[in-house]
Design an enzyme around this catalytic site. Structure first.
Site, PDB file in Angstrom:
ATOM      1  N   HIS A  49       0.809  -1.218   0.000  1.00  0.00           N
ATOM      2  CA  HIS A  49       0.000   0.000   0.000  1.00  0.00           C
ATOM      3  C   HIS A  49       0.841   1.268   0.000  1.00  0.00           C
ATOM      4  O   HIS A  49       0.323   2.360  -0.233  1.00  0.00           O
ATOM      5  CB  HIS A  49      -0.930   0.020   1.216  1.00  0.00           C
ATOM      6  CG  HIS A  49      -2.006  -1.024   1.170  1.00  0.00           C
ATOM      7  ND1 HIS A  49      -2.900  -1.118   0.139  1.00  0.00           N
ATOM      8  CD2 HIS A  49      -2.321  -2.026   2.033  1.00  0.00           C
ATOM      9  CE1 HIS A  49      -3.732  -2.128   0.357  1.00  0.00           C
ATOM     10  NE2 HIS A  49      -3.400  -2.706   1.493  1.00  0.00           N
ATOM     11  N   GLU A 149      -5.732 -11.700   7.866  1.00  0.00           N
ATOM     12  CA  GLU A 149      -6.532 -10.472   7.831  1.00  0.00           C
ATOM     13  C   GLU A 149      -7.917 -10.650   7.221  1.00  0.00           C
ATOM     14  O   GLU A 149      -8.555  -9.657   6.840  1.00  0.00           O
ATOM     15  CB  GLU A 149      -5.764  -9.374   7.080  1.00  0.00           C
ATOM     16  CG  GLU A 149      -5.131  -9.813   5.781  1.00  0.00           C
ATOM     17  CD  GLU A 149      -4.180  -8.778   5.192  1.00  0.00           C
ATOM     18  OE1 GLU A 149      -4.214  -7.604   5.629  1.00  0.00           O
ATOM     19  OE2 GLU A 149      -3.407  -9.126   4.283  1.00  0.00           O
ATOM     20  N   ASP A 175      -8.083  -4.853   7.714  1.00  0.00           N
ATOM     21  CA  ASP A 175      -8.794  -5.809   6.863  1.00  0.00           C
ATOM     22  C   ASP A 175      -9.470  -6.895   7.681  1.00  0.00           C
ATOM     23  O   ASP A 175     -10.544  -7.390   7.301  1.00  0.00           O
ATOM     24  CB  ASP A 175      -7.836  -6.427   5.852  1.00  0.00           C
ATOM     25  CG  ASP A 175      -7.529  -5.486   4.698  1.00  0.00           C
ATOM     26  OD1 ASP A 175      -8.455  -4.814   4.224  1.00  0.00           O
ATOM     27  OD2 ASP A 175      -6.363  -5.414   4.282  1.00  0.00           O
TER      28      ASP A 175
END
Length: 262
Positions: A49, A149, A175
């Site tokens: 990310h 996650e 998540d």
């Protein structure tokens, strides 16, 4: 020849002392250097990310190492080519996101372990300076953390943790919360129950429980739940929040408390 080099986190993980880490989302070696000199035990370059590409990665790993922290990388989902290049560039540990099944966990191991434990190709162009070139030794030093996650990962938790070659998990609480119908970045008893279950399963399988946290105080809460490695926010979070606080102070205004995931 001198004694083999290695990963300083390995010996420290044998003690009860928790390890605290930094998180690098900004694609610059200077930001990585600032994170590395902040007092953290390790620093992760986020290639999933974060804004870092491979062209920035090597200088960031160099900066983290020279700052005295252990360099790690979170790779993009399923990009095992980048996994091997990150290790060759000197990463001492990898975080593999979205590991929901035993098969994905086995793929992660194959990409970061030399034969016969895995399928990592030999070419330690920079890693030889900091870990060594002996493949058996390197297999013992590199940390392989898989991210838990999702609900699917929770359903397969014991099977994932039983995969040979995995050192531990790295929980993505945002998540994990989203996949269970909870908002990201918010504490709750339901989320804490999931986090405790993961930490306890790691204890059963002799795996490292690691997690991302919102702040230093939140990291302490995660240690109380049984986590051994906790990353604290990120460079972009602390840059934004601290600057916002100082500007608000100059204007004699108030601002929200600092903290955040990424």
């Amino acid at each position: 020849m001198g004694a083999p080099k290695g990963n300083p986190l390995r010996s420290r993980l044998n003690s009860p002392e928790p390890l605290f880490g930094g998180w690098c989302t900004l694609p610059t070696s200077f930001a990585a250097e600032l994170v590395g000199t902040s007092g953290v035990d390790y620093a992760v370059v986020d290639m999933q990310h974060g804004l870092t590409g491979y062209s920035d990665l090597v200088s960031m790993l160099q900066a983290i190492t020279l700052a005295g922290a252990v360099p790690m990388v979170r790779i993009p989902f399923g990009d095992h080519g980048i996994a091997q290049r990150a290790l060759d560039a000197g990463a001492m540990g990898l975080i593999f996101p979205m590991i929901n099944t035993v098969a994905l966990a086995e793929d992660a191991v194959r990409s970061c372990r030399y034969p016969p434990l895995g399928e990592r190709s030999y070419g330690p162009i920079r890693a030889r300076l900091h870990i060594d070139i002996d493949t058996e030794w390197v297999n013992q030093q590199v940390l392989c953390l898989v991210q838990i996650e999702t609900k699917e990962a929770m359903d397969n938790l014991d099977g994932i943790l039983a995969v040979p070659g995995i050192d531990g998990v790295y929980v993505g609480p945002a998540d994990l919360a989203l996949s269970h119908g909870m908002p990201p970045g918010k504490s709750s008893s339901e989320l804490d129950e999931l986090l405790s279950r993961i930490a306890q399963a790691c204890g059963t399988h002799s795996r490292i429980p690691a997690i991302h946290s919102l702040s230093g105080a939140d990291a302490r809460d995660k240690v109380a739940l049984g986590y051994r490695m906790c990353s604290i926010g990120s460079d972009s979070v602390w840059l934004g929040s601290a600057y916002t606080q100082q500007v608000a102070l100059a204007r004699e205004q108030t601002s929200e408390a600092a903290g955040g995931l990424y």
